[in-house]
Scaffold this motif. Structure first.
Motif, PDB file in Angstrom:
ATOM      1  N   VAL A   1       3.242  17.907  42.173  1.00 24.34           N
ATOM      2  CA  VAL A   1       4.439  18.275  41.399  1.00 24.34           C
ATOM      3  C   VAL A   1       3.982  19.242  40.315  1.00 24.34           C
ATOM      4  O   VAL A   1       3.043  18.953  39.571  1.00 24.34           O
ATOM      5  N   ARG A   2       4.651  20.380  40.246  1.00 26.11           N
ATOM      6  CA  ARG A   2       4.379  21.384  39.226  1.00 26.11           C
ATOM      7  C   ARG A   2       5.631  21.594  38.381  1.00 26.11           C
ATOM      8  O   ARG A   2       6.735  21.666  38.926  1.00 26.11           O
ATOM      9  N   VAL A   3       5.443  21.722  37.082  1.00 24.08           N
ATOM     10  CA  VAL A   3       6.543  22.081  36.185  1.00 24.08           C
ATOM     11  C   VAL A   3       6.605  23.595  36.171  1.00 24.08           C
ATOM     12  O   VAL A   3       5.643  24.258  35.783  1.00 24.08           O
ATOM     13  N   VAL A   4       7.736  24.165  36.626  1.00 22.33           N
ATOM     14  CA  VAL A   4       7.867  25.620  36.717  1.00 22.33           C
ATOM     15  C   VAL A   4       8.713  26.203  35.583  1.00 22.33           C
ATOM     16  O   VAL A   4       8.599  27.389  35.287  1.00 22.33           O
ATOM     17  N   CYS A   5       9.566  25.370  34.961  1.00 20.69           N
ATOM     18  CA  CYS A   5      10.351  25.780  33.791  1.00 20.69           C
ATOM     19  C   CYS A   5      10.404  24.598  32.834  1.00 20.69           C
ATOM     20  O   CYS A   5      10.435  23.447  33.276  1.00 20.69           O
ATOM     21  N   ARG A   6      10.446  24.880  31.543  1.00 16.77           N
ATOM     22  CA  ARG A   6      10.513  23.815  30.539  1.00 16.77           C
ATOM     23  C   ARG A   6      11.474  24.239  29.431  1.00 16.77           C
ATOM     24  O   ARG A   6      11.471  25.394  29.006  1.00 16.77           O
ATOM     25  N   SER A   7      12.278  23.281  28.990  1.00 15.48           N
ATOM     26  CA  SER A   7      13.216  23.570  27.903  1.00 15.48           C
ATOM     27  C   SER A   7      12.442  23.896  26.629  1.00 15.48           C
ATOM     28  O   SER A   7      11.309  23.461  26.441  1.00 15.48           O
ATOM     29  N   ALA A   8      13.065  24.693  25.765  1.00 17.38           N
ATOM     30  CA  ALA A   8      12.461  25.118  24.499  1.00 17.38           C
ATOM     31  C   ALA A   8      13.462  24.870  23.376  1.00 17.38           C
ATOM     32  O   ALA A   8      14.034  25.811  22.810  1.00 17.38           O
ATOM     33  N   PRO A   9      13.738  23.584  23.055  1.00 11.23           N
ATOM     34  CA  PRO A   9      14.787  23.261  22.090  1.00 11.23           C
ATOM     35  C   PRO A   9      14.547  23.817  20.691  1.00 11.23           C
ATOM     36  O   PRO A   9      15.499  23.983  19.926  1.00 11.23           O
ATOM     37  N   GLU A  10      13.314  24.173  20.363  1.00 17.16           N
ATOM     38  CA  GLU A  10      13.034  24.766  19.051  1.00 17.16           C
ATOM     39  C   GLU A  10      13.693  26.135  18.900  1.00 17.16           C
ATOM     40  O   GLU A  10      13.931  26.596  17.785  1.00 17.16           O
ATOM     41  N   ARG A  11      14.037  26.781  20.027  1.00 18.29           N
ATOM     42  CA  ARG A  11      14.715  28.085  20.004  1.00 18.29           C
ATOM     43  C   ARG A  11      16.221  27.975  20.149  1.00 18.29           C
ATOM     44  O   ARG A  11      16.931  28.955  19.988  1.00 18.29           O
ATOM     45  N   GLY A  12      16.722  26.787  20.498  1.00 18.48           N
ATOM     46  CA  GLY A  12      18.157  26.587  20.680  1.00 18.48           C
ATOM     47  C   GLY A  12      18.400  25.485  21.697  1.00 18.48           C
ATOM     48  O   GLY A  12      17.509  25.147  22.484  1.00 18.48           O
ATOM     49  N   PRO A  13      19.601  24.919  21.709  1.00 16.30           N
ATOM     50  CA  PRO A  13      19.874  23.750  22.547  1.00 16.30           C
ATOM     51  C   PRO A  13      19.790  24.003  24.053  1.00 16.30           C
ATOM     52  O   PRO A  13      19.570  23.067  24.824  1.00 16.30           O
ATOM     53  N   SER A  14      19.935  25.253  24.489  1.00 17.87           N
ATOM     54  CA  SER A  14      19.855  25.518  25.928  1.00 17.87           C
ATOM     55  C   SER A  14      18.726  26.489  26.278  1.00 17.87           C
ATOM     56  O   SER A  14      18.644  26.960  27.418  1.00 17.87           O
ATOM     57  N   ALA A  15      17.832  26.773  25.325  1.00 17.80           N
ATOM     58  CA  ALA A  15      16.725  27.702  25.577  1.00 17.80           C
ATOM     59  C   ALA A  15      15.695  27.061  26.495  1.00 17.80           C
ATOM     60  O   ALA A  15      15.474  25.851  26.471  1.00 17.80           O
ATOM     61  N   ALA A  16      15.082  27.878  27.337  1.00 19.42           N
ATOM     62  CA  ALA A  16      14.052  27.396  28.256  1.00 19.42           C
ATOM     63  C   ALA A  16      13.121  28.543  28.616  1.00 19.42           C
ATOM     64  O   ALA A  16      13.470  29.713  28.457  1.00 19.42           O
ATOM     65  N   ASP A  17      11.936  28.173  29.105  1.00 23.58           N
ATOM     66  CA  ASP A  17      10.926  29.152  29.484  1.00 23.58           C
ATOM     67  C   ASP A  17      10.485  28.928  30.923  1.00 23.58           C
ATOM     68  O   ASP A  17      10.393  27.785  31.384  1.00 23.58           O
ATOM     69  N   VAL A  18      10.183  30.021  31.603  1.00 24.70           N
ATOM     70  CA  VAL A  18       9.514  29.954  32.894  1.00 24.70           C
ATOM     71  C   VAL A  18       8.026  29.816  32.587  1.00 24.70           C
ATOM     72  O   VAL A  18       7.480  30.572  31.777  1.00 24.70           O
TER      73      VAL A  18
ATOM     74  N   VAL B   1      -3.548   8.772  43.277  1.00 20.94           N
ATOM     75  CA  VAL B   1      -2.454   9.292  42.450  1.00 20.94           C
ATOM     76  C   VAL B   1      -3.049   9.683  41.114  1.00 20.94           C
ATOM     77  O   VAL B   1      -3.820   8.916  40.520  1.00 20.94           O
ATOM     78  N   GLU B   2      -2.693  10.876  40.615  1.00 20.07           N
ATOM     79  CA  GLU B   2      -3.187  11.361  39.326  1.00 20.07           C
ATOM     80  C   GLU B   2      -2.022  11.941  38.532  1.00 20.07           C
ATOM     81  O   GLU B   2      -1.318  12.832  39.012  1.00 20.07           O
ATOM     82  N   PHE B   3      -1.833  11.427  37.336  1.00 21.66           N
ATOM     83  CA  PHE B   3      -0.824  11.960  36.422  1.00 21.66           C
ATOM     84  C   PHE B   3      -1.554  12.889  35.463  1.00 21.66           C
ATOM     85  O   PHE B   3      -2.239  12.443  34.547  1.00 21.66           O
ATOM     86  N   ALA B   4      -1.422  14.193  35.682  1.00 22.12           N
ATOM     87  CA  ALA B   4      -2.216  15.180  34.958  1.00 22.12           C
ATOM     88  C   ALA B   4      -1.526  15.736  33.711  1.00 22.12           C
ATOM     89  O   ALA B   4      -2.201  16.171  32.781  1.00 22.12           O
ATOM     90  N   ALA B   5      -0.190  15.749  33.706  1.00 21.03           N
ATOM     91  CA  ALA B   5       0.578  16.296  32.577  1.00 21.03           C
ATOM     92  C   ALA B   5       1.966  15.662  32.618  1.00 21.03           C
ATOM     93  O   ALA B   5       2.413  15.187  33.663  1.00 21.03           O
ATOM     94  N   PRO B   6       2.669  15.651  31.477  1.00 22.77           N
ATOM     95  CA  PRO B   6       3.978  15.003  31.448  1.00 22.77           C
ATOM     96  C   PRO B   6       5.058  15.799  32.171  1.00 22.77           C
ATOM     97  O   PRO B   6       4.999  17.032  32.256  1.00 22.77           O
ATOM     98  N   ILE B   7       6.031  15.070  32.694  1.00 25.63           N
ATOM     99  CA  ILE B   7       7.294  15.640  33.155  1.00 25.63           C
ATOM    100  C   ILE B   7       8.316  15.256  32.102  1.00 25.63           C
ATOM    101  O   ILE B   7       8.397  14.088  31.709  1.00 25.63           O
ATOM    102  N   LEU B   8       9.085  16.236  31.625  1.00 27.99           N
ATOM    103  CA  LEU B   8      10.043  16.014  30.547  1.00 27.99           C
ATOM    104  C   LEU B   8      11.462  16.285  31.036  1.00 27.99           C
ATOM    105  O   LEU B   8      11.678  17.117  31.935  1.00 27.99           O
ATOM    106  N   ALA B   9      12.413  15.613  30.437  1.00 31.80           N
ATOM    107  CA  ALA B   9      13.818  15.927  30.697  1.00 31.80           C
ATOM    108  C   ALA B   9      14.039  17.399  30.366  1.00 31.80           C
ATOM    109  O   ALA B   9      13.516  17.904  29.375  1.00 31.80           O
ATOM    110  N   GLY B  10      14.769  18.088  31.216  1.00 32.09           N
ATOM    111  CA  GLY B  10      15.010  19.514  31.031  1.00 32.09           C
ATOM    112  C   GLY B  10      14.036  20.394  31.791  1.00 32.09           C
ATOM    113  O   GLY B  10      14.222  21.607  31.852  1.00 32.09           O
ATOM    114  N   ASP B  11      13.011  19.798  32.388  1.00 30.31           N
ATOM    115  CA  ASP B  11      12.074  20.575  33.202  1.00 30.31           C
ATOM    116  C   ASP B  11      12.718  20.953  34.535  1.00 30.31           C
ATOM    117  O   ASP B  11      13.614  20.259  35.030  1.00 30.31           O
ATOM    118  N   VAL B  12      12.237  22.026  35.121  1.00 32.75           N
ATOM    119  CA  VAL B  12      12.476  22.314  36.529  1.00 32.75           C
ATOM    120  C   VAL B  12      11.129  22.093  37.192  1.00 32.75           C
ATOM    121  O   VAL B  12      10.113  22.679  36.777  1.00 32.75           O
TER     122      VAL B  12
END
Length: 129
Positions: A92-109, A60-71
């Motif tokens: 497990v790959r993070v394919v989308c991540r929230s971007a709260p610095e741009r707004g409360p519901s902003a996110a990036d692919v 098992v390898e934890f390579a990067a964080p999973i965050l609330a708001g991720d897809v």
């Protein structure tokens, strides 16, 4: 369908904020391991007609964080077929991540996706009649 090396199953899921356990909306590593159980179950249903049992992880390898708001996207790929055992590689790959610095519901692919967790494990299918 009979078990074939290279066969894979993928699930996608939004990570709700209720799963954040640590500062910075960090989700615990067990979240990804739970996803691995789900994709392994579907893989065995499709290849063996039974949910099977998870025997254990060899890596098992934890390579990067999973965050609330991720897809996230969890994939199980069959890499070895024994008489009853099946060895599976997981990711497990993070394919989308929230971007709260741009707004409360902003996110990036994320392109490319970020690999968060990798593992290798063994599952056991019941004897066939």
């Amino acid at each position: 369908m009979s078990p074939t090396e290279g066969f894979s199953v993928t699930h996608r899921r939004y990570v709700p904020h209720s799963h954040a356990h640590y500062g910075g909306n960090l989700v615990d590593g067990a979240y990804g391991l739970g996803l691995f159980g789900d994709v392994a179950t579907e893989l065995l249903i499709r290849t063996d007609g039974d949910e099977g049992l998870f025997a254990g992880y060899s890596h098992v390898e934890f390579a990067a964080p999973i965050l609330a708001g991720d897809v996230v996207e969890a994939t199980a790929t069959l890499v070895r077929v024994g008489t009853r055992s099946r060895e599976i590689e997981f990711e497990v790959r993070v394919v989308c991540r929230s971007a709260p610095e741009r707004g409360p519901s902003a996110a990036d692919v994320l392109d490319p996706p970020v690999v968060a967790t990798r593992a290798r494990g063994t599952v056991v299918a019941p004897e066939r009649d």
